[in-house]
Enzyme design. Sequence first.
Site, PDB file in Angstrom:
ATOM      1  N   SER A  17       0.867  -1.187   0.000  1.00 14.29           N
ATOM      2  CA  SER A  17       0.000   0.000   0.000  1.00 14.29           C
ATOM      3  C   SER A  17       0.905   1.239   0.000  1.00 14.29           C
ATOM      4  O   SER A  17       1.748   1.363  -0.874  1.00 14.29           O
ATOM      5  CB  SER A  17      -0.961  -0.055   1.179  1.00 14.29           C
ATOM      6  N   HIS A  44      -2.231  -0.789  -3.617  1.00 12.84           N
ATOM      7  CA  HIS A  44      -3.289   0.198  -3.429  1.00 12.84           C
ATOM      8  C   HIS A  44      -2.836   1.486  -4.081  1.00 12.84           C
ATOM      9  O   HIS A  44      -1.674   1.884  -3.949  1.00 12.84           O
ATOM     10  CB  HIS A  44      -3.524   0.476  -1.938  1.00 12.84           C
ATOM     11  N   ASP A 137      -4.731  -4.719   5.040  1.00 15.43           N
ATOM     12  CA  ASP A 137      -5.021  -5.581   3.902  1.00 15.43           C
ATOM     13  C   ASP A 137      -3.867  -6.568   3.727  1.00 15.43           C
ATOM     14  O   ASP A 137      -2.700  -6.227   3.902  1.00 15.43           O
ATOM     15  CB  ASP A 137      -5.188  -4.725   2.634  1.00 15.43           C
TER      16      ASP A 137
END
Lengths: 195, 281
Positions: A17, A44, A137
């Site tokens: 991310s 992400h 995540d």
Amino acid sequence: MEHGTCDLFAVVVIGGSAGGIRAVSAIVSSLPAGFPVPVVVALHQRGGEPPYWPEYLARHSELRVVEAEDKMELAGGTVYCAPADYHLMVEEGGTLALSVDDKVNFARPSIDVLFLSAAEAFGGRTAGVVLTGANEDGAAGLAEIAARGGLALVQDPRTAEWPAMPAAALRRVPRAVVADLHGLARDLVRFCGCD
Amino acid sequence: MTAEASRGGDAAVEEIEIDLLLEAIHRRYGYDFRQYAKASIRRKVRQMASTVGVQRIGELIPRLLHDQDLFGRVVGTFATPVTEMFRDPPFFRYLRESIVPYLRTYPFVRIWVAGCATGEEVYSLAILLREEGIYDRCTLFATDFVDPVLRRAAEGIYPLRSMKTNIANYLQAGGGRAFSDYYHADYDSVIMDASLRDNITFANHNLVTDGVFSEVHLVLCRNVLIYFNAALQSRVLNLFHDSLLHGGFLALGSKESLRQPEFAGRFADLESTWKVYRRID
């Protein structure tokens, strides 16, 4: 570029991310051109950002780097990048699948979705890597990979730009291999390089 | 049994349950999800189990077989998800600049939006055609296979909070008007202007089971094929081919493609970034 095949591992899945582009690039640029296991990456992205990172990876890597398309076949020597705003999955037959289903924990692509699909497609022949990020995540997905006998790797939170994501993954998978980015690349070559 | 073997065993049982569920749905209700892409279907079926409140996929079978209303309420899980207006703005810009000029040469134009879901793409197209001055010559067919979803598309009511993204997309796609000209706001919803619906026909059509219903100049089917397996994709692409006039256009989602060898010589690549093809046979 010629690459061999590998019986031990069918896929390496990587998730990141915040700070993920730099982290993935560091790993992918350390993999040799003949790395036989397909590498699939989900990062992400903040909305509105141009999806330039596959080109960035390509410039810094000896591997072929492509943006994933629906039904693409996985091949060694290649890095597949999840396109922005799609979920990316791996199918049992060794192809990629996309979806535009709802975000999962506000993320699309979701790292958990990718990791879970890889675990279900290839079980113990999956290697998963969780990198820097500010959310959690990937933790559940990595746990699933580990539960099926696959290889779990986590970027050492102490070396991560944003430690929360690798830290969350480590809480779920305490026995994961922990290393800095160069160590992760080294481990991938050692475990999956099939020399 | 090791934990890993047990996990694998559970997975194998779940695969059986999913296959049986899809078979049951097909035989009871006629919807055929058996050739949908496996990874996506697995996710949707699990979501359905969670919505209905059962622990195992297999428990969905008697529930759905015997409760038609329940099935009607959950079948939408399999339909194309909600999207945004002018999604992939550069695609709409390409449509405006490179496809509309061709369409303009025809006295009457028929367009098929296949898998229209809640209609955002159809209204985007209607707006674009109106701005380009050819809407009055166009007939738009908007189809999907779930009636409640079609009804929502026909109503054209969307949450007000979604308009910020829609407006940004519209501008990026080359729109030059005030987007608010195209809808009326009311509390936390907007309703699309009724005149946009004049030439749109919303109809139930199932890409898996139904056939050609019209010969059209343009087919839009974006981010629908990704949910189908390779065999079903082939079936649907053949359907689109047969539904297109010679020289007609097929626009797929930007991460989909027409790479199957069976279509070589039947479609020409027009735009490789935006996956627009032209029927050449």
